[in-house]
Design a protein around this motif. Structure first.
Motif, PDB file in Angstrom:
ATOM      1  N   LEU A   1      -9.929   6.388  -3.897  1.00 38.98           N
ATOM      2  CA  LEU A   1     -10.611   5.134  -3.583  1.00 38.98           C
ATOM      3  C   LEU A   1     -10.271   4.766  -2.154  1.00 38.98           C
ATOM      4  CD1 LEU A   1     -11.886   2.235  -4.145  1.00 38.98           C
ATOM      5  CD2 LEU A   1      -9.580   1.597  -4.912  1.00 38.98           C
ATOM      6  N   LYS A   2     -11.276   4.437  -1.351  1.00 38.57           N
ATOM      7  CA  LYS A   2     -11.051   3.951   0.006  1.00 38.57           C
ATOM      8  C   LYS A   2     -11.513   2.503   0.099  1.00 38.57           C
ATOM      9  CE  LYS A   2     -11.230   8.331   2.562  1.00 38.57           C
ATOM     10  NZ  LYS A   2      -9.829   8.204   3.052  1.00 38.57           N
ATOM     11  N   VAL A   3     -10.619   1.639   0.551  1.00 39.70           N
ATOM     12  CA  VAL A   3     -10.934   0.229   0.735  1.00 39.70           C
ATOM     13  C   VAL A   3     -10.841  -0.070   2.232  1.00 39.70           C
ATOM     14  CG1 VAL A   3     -10.375  -2.136   0.101  1.00 39.70           C
ATOM     15  CG2 VAL A   3      -9.978  -0.282  -1.538  1.00 39.70           C
ATOM     16  N   HIS A   4     -11.986  -0.382   2.817  1.00 38.06           N
ATOM     17  CA  HIS A   4     -12.090  -0.584   4.264  1.00 38.06           C
ATOM     18  C   HIS A   4     -12.107  -2.082   4.559  1.00 38.06           C
ATOM     19  CE1 HIS A   4     -13.974   3.599   4.687  1.00 38.06           C
ATOM     20  NE2 HIS A   4     -14.128   3.337   3.398  1.00 38.06           N
ATOM     21  N   TYR A   5     -11.051  -2.587   5.175  1.00 41.99           N
ATOM     22  CA  TYR A   5     -11.023  -3.971   5.647  1.00 41.99           C
ATOM     23  C   TYR A   5     -11.626  -3.936   7.052  1.00 41.99           C
ATOM     24  CZ  TYR A   5      -7.847  -4.672   1.703  1.00 41.99           C
ATOM     25  OH  TYR A   5      -7.296  -4.722   0.446  1.00 41.99           O
ATOM     26  N   ILE A   6     -12.922  -4.209   7.129  1.00 43.89           N
ATOM     27  CA  ILE A   6     -13.691  -3.954   8.354  1.00 43.89           C
ATOM     28  C   ILE A   6     -13.377  -4.997   9.420  1.00 43.89           C
ATOM     29  CG2 ILE A   6     -15.996  -3.552   9.281  1.00 43.89           C
ATOM     30  CD1 ILE A   6     -16.939  -3.115   6.379  1.00 43.89           C
ATOM     31  N   ASP A   7     -13.187  -4.534  10.631  1.00 46.87           N
ATOM     32  CA  ASP A   7     -12.965  -5.432  11.764  1.00 46.87           C
ATOM     33  C   ASP A   7     -14.298  -6.068  12.147  1.00 46.87           C
ATOM     34  OD1 ASP A   7     -12.246  -6.781  14.032  1.00 46.87           O
ATOM     35  OD2 ASP A   7     -11.732  -4.993  15.218  1.00 46.87           O
ATOM     36  N   VAL A   8     -14.504  -7.302  11.699  1.00 45.28           N
ATOM     37  CA  VAL A   8     -15.741  -8.036  12.003  1.00 45.28           C
ATOM     38  C   VAL A   8     -15.425  -9.319  12.762  1.00 45.28           C
ATOM     39  CG1 VAL A   8     -17.162  -7.092  10.141  1.00 45.28           C
ATOM     40  CG2 VAL A   8     -15.653  -9.030   9.662  1.00 45.28           C
ATOM     41  N   GLY A   9     -14.347  -9.303  13.545  1.00 46.39           N
ATOM     42  CA  GLY A   9     -13.965 -10.492  14.298  1.00 46.39           C
ATOM     43  C   GLY A   9     -13.466 -11.592  13.374  1.00 46.39           C
TER      44      GLY A   9
ATOM     45  N   ASP B   1      -4.874  -4.574  14.347  1.00 46.09           N
ATOM     46  CA  ASP B   1      -4.981  -3.193  13.888  1.00 46.09           C
ATOM     47  C   ASP B   1      -6.397  -2.658  13.800  1.00 46.09           C
ATOM     48  OD1 ASP B   1      -2.135  -3.095  13.390  1.00 46.09           O
ATOM     49  OD2 ASP B   1      -2.513  -4.341  11.633  1.00 46.09           O
ATOM     50  N   GLY B   2      -7.402  -3.504  14.088  1.00 45.25           N
ATOM     51  CA  GLY B   2      -8.775  -3.069  13.930  1.00 45.25           C
ATOM     52  C   GLY B   2      -9.096  -2.878  12.460  1.00 45.25           C
ATOM     53  N   THR B   3     -10.071  -2.033  12.160  1.00 41.23           N
ATOM     54  CA  THR B   3     -10.413  -1.765  10.770  1.00 41.23           C
ATOM     55  C   THR B   3      -9.244  -1.063  10.071  1.00 41.23           C
ATOM     56  OG1 THR B   3     -12.782  -1.661  11.184  1.00 41.23           O
ATOM     57  CG2 THR B   3     -11.963  -0.472   9.248  1.00 41.23           C
ATOM     58  N   ILE B   4      -8.913  -1.548   8.885  1.00 43.31           N
ATOM     59  CA  ILE B   4      -7.767  -1.048   8.113  1.00 43.31           C
ATOM     60  C   ILE B   4      -8.304  -0.390   6.849  1.00 43.31           C
ATOM     61  CG2 ILE B   4      -5.671  -1.738   6.886  1.00 43.31           C
ATOM     62  CD1 ILE B   4      -5.946  -4.362   8.825  1.00 43.31           C
ATOM     63  N   VAL B   5      -7.914   0.856   6.602  1.00 47.34           N
ATOM     64  CA  VAL B   5      -8.414   1.594   5.446  1.00 47.34           C
ATOM     65  C   VAL B   5      -7.240   1.943   4.533  1.00 47.34           C
ATOM     66  CG1 VAL B   5      -9.674   3.617   4.611  1.00 47.34           C
ATOM     67  CG2 VAL B   5     -10.308   2.562   6.811  1.00 47.34           C
ATOM     68  N   VAL B   6      -7.318   1.449   3.299  1.00 47.10           N
ATOM     69  CA  VAL B   6      -6.323   1.774   2.283  1.00 47.10           C
ATOM     70  C   VAL B   6      -6.918   2.840   1.362  1.00 47.10           C
ATOM     71  CG1 VAL B   6      -4.900   0.907   0.390  1.00 47.10           C
ATOM     72  CG2 VAL B   6      -5.430  -0.587   2.346  1.00 47.10           C
ATOM     73  N   THR B   7      -6.218   3.956   1.204  1.00 51.97           N
ATOM     74  CA  THR B   7      -6.671   5.038   0.331  1.00 51.97           C
ATOM     75  C   THR B   7      -5.710   5.160  -0.840  1.00 51.97           C
ATOM     76  OG1 THR B   7      -7.599   6.233   2.224  1.00 51.97           O
ATOM     77  CG2 THR B   7      -7.266   7.481   0.195  1.00 51.97           C
ATOM     78  N   SER B   8      -6.268   5.150  -2.073  1.00 54.61           N
ATOM     79  CA  SER B   8      -5.432   5.240  -3.267  1.00 54.61           C
ATOM     80  C   SER B   8      -5.988   6.282  -4.235  1.00 54.61           C
ATOM     81  CB  SER B   8      -5.365   3.883  -3.978  1.00 54.61           C
ATOM     82  OG  SER B   8      -4.691   3.995  -5.221  1.00 54.61           O
ATOM     83  N   ASP B   9      -5.097   7.021  -4.877  1.00 52.08           N
ATOM     84  CA  ASP B   9      -5.495   7.953  -5.934  1.00 52.08           C
ATOM     85  C   ASP B   9      -5.265   7.334  -7.310  1.00 52.08           C
ATOM     86  OD1 ASP B   9      -2.750   7.951  -6.183  1.00 52.08           O
ATOM     87  OD2 ASP B   9      -2.492  10.095  -5.815  1.00 52.08           O
ATOM     88  N   GLY B  10      -5.020   6.038  -7.331  1.00 51.81           N
ATOM     89  CA  GLY B  10      -4.752   5.335  -8.571  1.00 51.81           C
ATOM     90  C   GLY B  10      -3.287   5.167  -8.873  1.00 51.81           C
ATOM     91  N   GLU B  11      -2.444   5.944  -8.188  1.00 50.91           N
ATOM     92  CA  GLU B  11      -0.994   5.831  -8.363  1.00 50.91           C
ATOM     93  C   GLU B  11      -0.313   5.453  -7.062  1.00 50.91           C
ATOM     94  OE1 GLU B  11       0.501   9.418 -10.017  1.00 50.91           O
ATOM     95  OE2 GLU B  11      -0.519   9.202 -11.928  1.00 50.91           O
ATOM     96  N   ASN B  12      -0.642   6.160  -5.997  1.00 51.70           N
ATOM     97  CA  ASN B  12      -0.057   5.911  -4.690  1.00 51.70           C
ATOM     98  C   ASN B  12      -1.154   5.493  -3.718  1.00 51.70           C
ATOM     99  OD1 ASN B  12       2.633   6.998  -5.466  1.00 51.70           O
ATOM    100  ND2 ASN B  12       1.476   8.914  -5.629  1.00 51.70           N
ATOM    101  N   PHE B  13      -0.750   4.888  -2.604  1.00 49.16           N
ATOM    102  CA  PHE B  13      -1.727   4.551  -1.580  1.00 49.16           C
ATOM    103  C   PHE B  13      -1.110   4.709  -0.199  1.00 49.16           C
ATOM    104  CE2 PHE B  13       0.394   0.517  -2.522  1.00 49.16           C
ATOM    105  CZ  PHE B  13       0.673   0.015  -1.242  1.00 49.16           C
ATOM    106  N   HIS B  14      -1.952   4.939   0.789  1.00 48.71           N
ATOM    107  CA  HIS B  14      -1.500   4.947   2.172  1.00 48.71           C
ATOM    108  C   HIS B  14      -2.513   4.215   3.023  1.00 48.71           C
ATOM    109  CE1 HIS B  14      -4.113   8.564   2.088  1.00 48.71           C
ATOM    110  NE2 HIS B  14      -4.359   8.267   3.355  1.00 48.71           N
TER     111      HIS B  14
END
Length: 399
Positions: A60-68, A292-305
């Motif tokens: 899963l990728k969650v993109h916190y988009i830099d929209v000002g 940090d600009g756009t921030i992307v959290v990637t998770s496999d359901g157990e861990n995330f980076h």
């Protein structure tokens, strides 16, 4: 009754009333969602607790988009041969970053668009999103605004094939392997920010929490509901303002990471230094789109980076210069020889217009854009006599 008919009917009533001083004491409800059917891709959560094999989940990728100085977050994931996309808030009305970013991520369809509340920095690009992508369903709180941004967004939803829903606390849904718990609001009373749609997203054992612009009292209301709001990643309310992030609420969420969305050198002093200090003192890693600009959290359901698009970002974000201050305190002021542009001036600049104090200035910002000077009559307390004074002052303009 068909939901699209109700949405259209209310919009017609809304347009009829637009531009006039409103005596409404209750918010317009775009639809009565009691017993509404859900769209095919959005299924109400089954209470049967089957096995949850996080090891089989795709990323899963969650993109916190830099929209000002605005909010927009993109969820992307898949389950076997089916892909899913969710958008939480749609950026500011003055930009096109959301549509451009989604296209850059090869998005063509969106299962669900959630607009937390009708402020222009959250609903801003809804019309473009609905027109440019195949949207399955749109969620809104049911609170309304007299801004043209809100009107365009509602009209776009009416003219689309998207389903519509007003979620309420304790509802639960599944979109593929992602679970959604509605935390707030339970009901609406016309308080736009305070009654922001607040959602807990669960992917395997990884949880993401969003509260829009809900304030501290609303966070405490969520706490009192008894719902488990523990989450790994918390999106800080109201851009990190000190009107949100109640200490007890943060303690209950107990996040590993907190993320705020704010513009670089924004006029509101977001994030609040008090909030930043509390988050850091709690041992929570802090990220912000201004740093940090756009921030992307990637998770496999157990861990995330977490990845960002700014090279010098560290997990301990430097926000020491982000103290909350009087809005517009360090903003450039309008040139003496120019008029004050209602659509671009800062919150401090518009207060030079006669009869526009701090509260009306904030309402003016929310009601943008303006097409004519007479549109100022949409601001509460600006009647014919005050409009005449504003015109006589000859300071306000649109370009």
């Amino acid at each position: 009754m068909n939901r699209r008919f109700i949405l259209t009917l209310i919009f017609i009533i809304f347009l009829t009333a637009c531009g006039q001083t409103s005596d409404l004491t209750e918010p317009l409800s775009i639809a009565n969602n009691t017993n509404d059917e859900r769209s095919a891709s959005l299924m109400e959560k089954n209470v049967d607790t089957g096995s949850n094999e996080t090891s089989s989940l795709s990323d899963l990728k969650v993109h916190y988009i830099d929209v000002g100085q605005a909010d927009a977050t993109l969820f992307q994931y898949s389950d076997q041969d089916k892909s899913y996309t969710i958008l939480f808030d749609t950026g500011d009305w003055k930009g096109d970053e959301v549509v451009n970013y989604l296209k850059a991520q090869d998005v063509s369809t969106i299962d669900l668009v959630v607009v937390s509340h009708p402020d222009a920095d959250h609903i801003g690009q809804l019309d473009d999103v609905v027109q440019d992508f195949d949207v399955g369903e749109v969620w809104m709180s049911g609170n309304e605004s007299s801004s043209q941004t809100f009107m365009r967004g509602v009209e776009a939803v009416i003219n689309s094939e998207a389903d519509y829903h007003e979620p309420r606390a304790n509802e639960e849904y599944e979109i593929g392997p992602l679970e959604i718990t509605v935390l707030y609001p339970e009901t609406i009373t016309g308080k736009s920010n305070e009654e922001s749609i607040s959602l807990l997203f669960t992917y395997g054992s990884t949880k993401f929490l969003f509260t829009g612009d809900a304030g501290k009292s609303d966070e405490r209301n969520i706490l009192s509901s008894g719902i488990d709001i523990g989450a790994d990643i918390l999106h800080l309310g109201h851009h990190g303002s000190n009107t949100s992030s109640d200490h007890a609420f943060i303690h209950a969420v107990d996040p590993v990471v907190a993320i705020y969305s704010a513009g670089v050198n924004n006029l509101y002093g977001h994030p609040s230094q008090d909030v930043v200090s509390h988050i850091k003192d709690a041992g929570v890693e802090l990220y912000g789109t201004d740093k940090d600009g756009t921030i992307v959290v990637t998770s496999d359901g157990e861990n995330f980076h977490i990845e960002t698009n700014k090279e010098e970002t560290t997990t301990d974000s430097n926000t020491s210069n982000s103290s909350e201050q009087d809005p517009g305190a360090n903003a450039e002021t309008a040139t003496d020889n120019s008029c004050i542009n209602l659509n671009t001036a800062t919150i401090s600049e518009v207060q030079a217009i006669i009869h526009i104090g701090p509260e009306r200035a904030a309402e003016l910002i929310d009601l943008r854009p303006f097409n004519a000077l007479d549109d100022l009559s949409r601001i509460q307390g600006i009647g014919p006599a005050r409009m005449a004074d504003i015109k006589e002052q000859d300071l306000a303009c649109m370009d």
